[in-house]
Design an enzyme around this catalytic site. Structure first.
Site, PDB file in Angstrom:
ATOM      1  CD  GLU A   1      -3.013  -0.656   0.289  1.00  0.00           C
ATOM      2  OE1 GLU A   1      -3.335   0.607  -0.148  1.00  0.00           O
ATOM      3  OE2 GLU A   1      -3.560  -1.276  -0.752  1.00  0.00           O
TER       4      GLU A   1
ATOM      5  CB  SER B   1     -43.138 -36.312  31.008  1.00  0.00           C
ATOM      6  OG  SER B   1     -44.401 -36.882  30.390  1.00  0.00           O
TER       7      SER B   1
END
Length: 771
Positions: free
Chosen positions: A155, A420
């Site tokens: 860059e 249950s």
């Protein structure tokens, strides 16, 4: 003649008058030649002025060879200088104009980085980062050295030598763009940082001028390393990852501290086009760009040719398309609770959770393993798991099969019928009303109003004890207990233990028809594990700032008692029967006492198993998001198998300990006694329930239904306690058509035998003899 002479001869101007001598260097006018002279004016009006013959010039010197080219070059240079001066003036004017539109430089300041929430496990390892950036800020020294080298190489190779703007880079980009080479930008890292910090991405002349001014300011105010660190912690890397730490965890599931050369090259390559080159979107393009970065690093001397060869094998072929892993469900849960605990987060914070990453991984593996192996065969597509210790601390949580596919947390946010698995609250309420595990009820068809409950297997067992009814999950007995206790009483106990959802006060609550979440159901079971104390489920232990300031710390170290020790001991004994010989036999753990309860809703839409050892309480759910039925999946099937697989892994290497009230058990050879798998948090302990001496008073009170608290302990072997007929709360409720036993029965009568021996009446001799 005169006229002819005047017309034919050339008159040379002279300053010596008419009679003077002619001289090329002198010039004179007489009266006739003067414009304002009288005669001259008349003559001018009568005839045109004589044609002047140009004077003879001296021959100019002959130009030297090449002189024309020299003059041309001189003129080009001249005009270039002139145009340059004017261009400079114009640029200066633009700079002054656009600079005047900016705030005063004295007010410029680096904007605060959006706060990050770092979420950690009990061992300090990172579970996830949350916030706008998605990762914490790292110093340049903390991150892998390959990252800044790779970014500079691709860059801004002259980053450490320019003053914020790179003229050579601008010229190179200009030439490349004019000659048709790949388009390049001339912005330095400093300019990119200025744009990211202060400006919009609009490509306008004003923005570019302001970018340059801000770059000069940054270079003057901060060092190169500080500028580079700010850039690396804020630049966008795609997939909602801002900064190298967020990107590293997003793509590699590791910290930027541990990134290798190949991974650093891939990250640096993303800066050019983060969305298009994201490895989650196009892994081939990301890897190709990484190769370009590696070559740039080689050209700049950061790495050698041998290191490039090694790095080529290090770049990942692909990355996750989205955040994945069960820990992401935990992170979402933390973010849902955080604001309520500390308010708006305005700075970086660290959230220490109760999660054990090892248990979290084992929980996820257990669910996925069962789903992959048997889910398709039984039409089960989803599962969830919650594991809680005796204090309510959540040790593992899995909200679904795959977070990347679905971020909905089924363990916390989904409310479904527990079936249950709700029955332990019904039985505990009955025990508090004076019944015991050996109280006998008749398992037979019953009708309560318009409701006729049936057992899962549609079979009936006749007279059974409560312990047998719970182990076999008999619906008829549970329905009778609800009518005996009253639905309101069951609801009160369930809320006392930790159920927070609204429960409907009807008889069908016995079969778990009111919806609850898996987390609250599991936390309520923890009260049986820890000796009767409320276990408030929590995942956040502490919240601190990065400098160590404590913003929140939980206070669940002094829980209230919600069940007596006697009730807990009896319930643990009964729920052990569920695993040892009842519907939850698939969950039996080798060498460990375990208790729990299965749950299955109508048409197998939901299947659950919630159980516990002395260390952990774990709840597991299997089903489908759209509520479609599974193929006869019960709580004792897939959920119990996944529960066992997780609990075996979670208890590996630990010394077995008995359940509360169940006495001691044998130790696993090769283990170290006293190890607490829950991170050192205290566990409620209990001594074994002592066997009560048989005295005349105790026998009499037992036979005639005395209210002595001793009756709440499990009865001595060979004794049967009388069941109380089922009626409404005030004696006026509906009475089931099935007969309910009212006296003691011989222990030799097999459980579930409706015919069996006749009642044996206690005589005075029996009392005297202590029988």
């Amino acid at each position: 003649m005169v006229a002819r002479r005047r017309s034919d001869e050339r008159i040379e101007p002279s300053f010596n008058g008419r009679g003077g001598r002619e001289d090329d260097d002198e010039f004179a006018l007489d009266d006739d030649d003067r414009i304002d002279g009288r005669h001259g004016a008349k003559r001018a009006s009568r005839s045109p002025a004589p044609r002047r013959v140009p004077a003879k010039r001296r021959p100019e010197p002959r130009e030297r060879d090449g002189g024309g080219l020299f003059i041309f070059l001189r003129r080009v240079i001249y005009w270039c200088v002139v145009l340059g001066i004017w261009a400079g003036i114009g640029v200066a004017g633009l700079v002054l104009y656009y600079g005047s539109r900016m705030p005063s430089a004295s007010t410029w300041a680096i904007p605060e980085r959006p706060p990050n929430v770092k979420i950690t496990a009990v061992d300090g390892s990172v579970i996830a980062n949350r916030g706008t950036t998605g990762g914490e800020a790292l110093s340049l020294e903390s991150m892998s050295p390959y990252i800044p080298e790779a970014v500079i190489a691709i860059e801004d190779r002259r980053f450490y030598s320019h003053f914020g703007v790179d003229p050579f880079g601008l010229a190179r980009a200009f030439v490349n763009n004019l000659t048709g080479q790949p388009i390049q930008g001339g912005s330095t890292l400093t300019q990119q940082l200025a744009k990211n910090l202060f400006l919009s991405p609009d490509r306008t002349l004003e923005r570019k001028v302001q970018e340059v001014l801000l770059s000069f300011w940054l270079e003057q105010k901060y060092t190169k390393d500080q500028i580079l660190a700010m850039y690396l912690n804020r630049v966008y890397f795609g997939s909602n990852a801002y900064g190298v730490e967020a990107a590293s965890r997003r793509y590699f599931n590791k910290s930027a501290r541990d990134v290798n050369l190949g991974e650093a090259a891939l990250l640096a390559g993303l800066v050019k086009a983060p969305s298009r080159l994201s490895p989650a979107r196009d892994p081939e393009a990301a890897n190709a760009r990484a190769q370009v970065v590696l070559q740039a690093m080689r050209d700049q001397g950061y790495i050698s040719a041998d290191e490039i060869k090694t790095a080529m094998s290090q770049t990942p072929a692909s990355a996750r398309s989205y955040w994945s892993g069960a820990g992401q469900y935990v992170a979402d849960m933390v973010m849902d609770e955080l604001q309520g605990l500390v308010g708006d987060v305005k700075e970086d914070v660290i959230v220490d959770t109760t999660i054990d990453k090892t248990l979290e991984k084992k929980a996820e593996q257990s669910l996925i393993g069962v789903l992959d192996k048997e889910g398709g065969r039984f039409d089960a597509s989803q599962a969830a798991l919650v594991s809680i210790d005796g204090t309510g601390a959540i040790r593992a949580l899995v909200g679904g099969r795959d977070y990347a596919t679905s971020q909905f947390n089924r363990a916390v946010k989904a409310k479904r019928q527990p079936g249950s698995s709700f029955k332990p609250f019904v039985y505990a309420t009955a025990l508090e009303k004076g019944l015991t595990p050996d109280s006998v009820f008749n398992d037979a068809p019953i009708r309560i109003g318009n409701w006729t409950p049936e057992n899962y297997e549609k079979k009936y067992n006749g007279e059974v004890t409560l312990r047998t009814a719970l182990a076999k999950s008999l619906n008829t007995v549970a329905a009778q207990l609800v009518m005996y206790d009253g639905p309101d009483q069951v609801i009160k106990l369930a809320h006392r233990l930790g159920i927070e959802s609204d429960l409907q006060p009807n008889a069908s609550i016995a079969l778990g028809t009111s919806e609850v979440s898996l987390m609250e159901l599991t936390a309520s079971y923890a009260a049986f594990m820890n000796g009767g104390y409320k276990a408030t489920p929590h995942v956040i232990r502490r919240v601190t700032t990065t400098d160590g300031k404590v913003l929140y710390e939980n206070t669940y170290d002094n829980p209230p008692r919600v069940l007596s020790e006697q009730i807990v001991a009896e319930m643990n004994m009964m729920m052990m029967g569920v695993i040892n010989g009842g519907t939850g036999s698939s969950a039996k753990l080798p060498g460990w006492q375990a208790a729990g309860k299965t749950g299955t809703t109508q048409n197998s839409r939901d299947a659950l198993f919630v159980g516990f050892t002395s260390n952990l309480t774990t709840g597991v759910w299997f089903g489908n998001d759209d509520g479609t039925p599974m193929k006869k999946v019960t709580g004792g099937g897939l959920p119990a198998k996944a529960w066992k697989e997780f609990m075996v892994a979670a208890h590996k290497g630990l010394s077995p300990a008995p359940l509360f009230g169940m006495g001691q058990t044998f130790a696993d050879p090769g283990t170290t006694p006293g190890i607490d798998p829950n991170g050192g948090q205290p566990m409620a302990q209990a001594q074994p329930v002592p066997e009560q001496p048989s005295t005349v008073s105790s026998i009499i009170s037992g036979v005639f239904g005395g209210n002595d608290d001793l009756n709440r302990y499990p009865p001595a072997p060979g004794q049967r306690q009388a069941a109380i007929p089922v009626t409404g709360r005030n004696g006026g409720g509906p009475v089931p058509p099935a007969d309910v036993a009212g006296g003691g029965y011989d222990d030799t009568v097999p459980s579930g035998n409706a015919g069996g021996a006749q009642p044996r009446h206690t005589t005075l001799l029996d009392l005297i003899m202590g029988q």
